[in-house]
Design an enzyme around this catalytic site. Structure first.
Site, short mmCIF file in Angstrom:
data_model
loop_
_atom_site.label_atom_id
_atom_site.label_comp_id
_atom_site.label_asym_id
_atom_site.label_seq_id
_atom_site.Cartn_x
_atom_site.Cartn_y
_atom_site.Cartn_z
N ASP A 31 0.85 -1.19 0.00
CA ASP A 31 0.00 0.00 0.00
C ASP A 31 0.89 1.25 0.00
O ASP A 31 1.89 1.31 0.71
CB ASP A 31 -0.91 -0.01 1.24
CG ASP A 31 -2.06 0.98 1.13
OD1 ASP A 31 -3.21 0.53 1.05
OD2 ASP A 31 -1.80 2.20 1.11
N ILE A 32 0.50 2.24 -0.82
CA ILE A 32 1.31 3.45 -0.96
C ILE A 32 1.26 4.30 0.33
O ILE A 32 2.15 5.12 0.57
CB ILE A 32 0.80 4.28 -2.17
CG1 ILE A 32 1.88 5.18 -2.72
CG2 ILE A 32 -0.47 5.05 -1.85
CD1 ILE A 32 1.53 5.79 -4.06
N ASN A 87 -13.18 -3.13 2.12
CA ASN A 87 -14.20 -2.09 2.19
C ASN A 87 -15.05 -2.05 0.92
O ASN A 87 -14.51 -2.16 -0.18
CB ASN A 87 -13.53 -0.72 2.38
CG ASN A 87 -12.67 -0.66 3.64
OD1 ASN A 87 -13.03 -1.24 4.66
ND2 ASN A 87 -11.53 0.02 3.57
N GLN A 94 -14.45 2.72 1.33
CA GLN A 94 -13.81 2.37 0.06
C GLN A 94 -13.43 3.65 -0.68
O GLN A 94 -14.26 4.55 -0.84
CB GLN A 94 -14.73 1.51 -0.81
CG GLN A 94 -14.03 0.99 -2.07
CD GLN A 94 -14.91 0.04 -2.90
OE1 GLN A 94 -16.11 -0.10 -2.64
NE2 GLN A 94 -14.30 -0.59 -3.88
N HIS A 100 -10.45 -4.91 -3.65
CA HIS A 100 -9.13 -5.27 -3.10
C HIS A 100 -9.30 -5.68 -1.64
O HIS A 100 -10.25 -5.28 -0.97
CB HIS A 100 -8.14 -4.11 -3.21
CG HIS A 100 -8.64 -2.83 -2.63
ND1 HIS A 100 -9.51 -2.00 -3.31
CD2 HIS A 100 -8.46 -2.25 -1.42
CE1 HIS A 100 -9.81 -0.96 -2.55
NE2 HIS A 100 -9.19 -1.09 -1.40
N HIS A 102 -7.23 -5.76 2.06
CA HIS A 102 -6.07 -5.25 2.80
C HIS A 102 -5.47 -6.37 3.65
O HIS A 102 -6.21 -7.05 4.39
CB HIS A 102 -6.50 -4.13 3.76
CG HIS A 102 -6.97 -2.89 3.08
ND1 HIS A 102 -6.20 -1.77 2.96
CD2 HIS A 102 -8.14 -2.59 2.48
CE1 HIS A 102 -6.88 -0.82 2.33
NE2 HIS A 102 -8.07 -1.31 2.03
P1 5GP Z 1 -9.81 1.45 0.34
O1 5GP Z 1 -9.99 2.65 1.25
O2 5GP Z 1 -10.45 1.67 -1.00
O3 5GP Z 1 -10.22 0.17 1.00
O4 5GP Z 1 -8.26 1.31 0.16
C1 5GP Z 1 -7.52 1.89 -0.87
C2 5GP Z 1 -6.08 1.73 -0.51
O5 5GP Z 1 -5.31 1.88 -1.69
C3 5GP Z 1 -5.58 2.80 0.47
O6 5GP Z 1 -5.00 2.16 1.62
C4 5GP Z 1 -4.54 3.59 -0.33
O7 5GP Z 1 -3.43 3.98 0.46
C5 5GP Z 1 -4.14 2.60 -1.41
N1 5GP Z 1 -3.76 3.23 -2.68
C6 5GP Z 1 -4.44 4.18 -3.35
N2 5GP Z 1 -3.80 4.50 -4.50
C7 5GP Z 1 -2.70 3.72 -4.55
C8 5GP Z 1 -1.62 3.59 -5.49
O8 5GP Z 1 -1.57 4.26 -6.51
N3 5GP Z 1 -0.66 2.68 -5.20
C9 5GP Z 1 -0.69 1.91 -4.07
N4 5GP Z 1 0.33 1.06 -3.89
N5 5GP Z 1 -1.67 2.00 -3.16
C10 5GP Z 1 -2.67 2.90 -3.39
#
Ligand code: 5GP
Ligand code: ZN
Length: 137
Positions: A31-32, A87, A94, A100, A102
């Site tokens: 994760d970034i 999420n 989300q 995806h 985590h």
């Molecule tokens: P969500 O909140 O949708 O469950 O999680 C999205 C996750 O994707 C977040 O933890 C965010 O840091 C990660 N993320 C978003 N954009 C990028 C990206 O371009 N590269 C990587 N490696 N992670 C990302």
């Protein structure tokens, strides 16, 4: 592949990522914006917005992969516990609308709350019964 989807581009390799595992169906990346050391994401190579769109077969494979990686990451990172999160929808947190999961290694005193932060509703027995009956349908 969905146009303008960042995870489609990452999963296909069009956008480079810190990949820790890849097979024909998934790419697993760091994760970034990690919540802990080793925070990773299991991303299917096919685009599905969320769990509602995810085929059961892919869901099964994702869970098996999560289980294997949880064991591997725990061993290699020597973490003390592990959260697996997923999420769906803006209200559920989300932010990237490509399914995806985590993988969140947890460490003693890692700065995160021990329990993920949810409210505790005080529901009556009648309300619980009503919900239970609705969900059994
Ligand atoms: P969500 O909140 O949708 O469950 O999680 C999205 C996750 O994707 C977040 O933890 C965010 O840091 C990660 N993320 C978003 N954009 C990028 C990206 O371009 N590269 C990587 N490696 N992670 C990302
Ligand atoms: Zn996508």
């Amino acid at each position: 592949m969905k146009e303008n989807c960042i995870f489609c581009k990452i999963a296909s390799g069009e956008i480079p990522s810190k990949t820790i595992y890849e097979n024909h169906e998934f790419r697993v990346i760091l994760d970034i914006n990690p919540a802990s050391k080793g925070h990773a994401l299991i991303i299917p190579k096919e685009h599905y917005n969320d769990i509602y769109e995810l085929p059961e077969e892919v869901a099964g494979h994702a869970m098996i992969l999560a289980k294997k990686l949880a064991a591997h990451m725990t061993k290699v990172l020597n973490c003390d516990g592990f959260n697996i999160l997923q999420n769906n929808g803006e209200v559920a947190g989300q932010t990237v609308f490509h399914f995806h999961m985590h993988l969140l290694p947890r460490y003693d005193k890692d700065g995160n709350q021990d329990k993920l932060c949810f409210n505790h509703l005080d529901l009556s027995q009648e309300e619980l019964e009503e919900i239970c009956q609705k969900l059994q349908q």
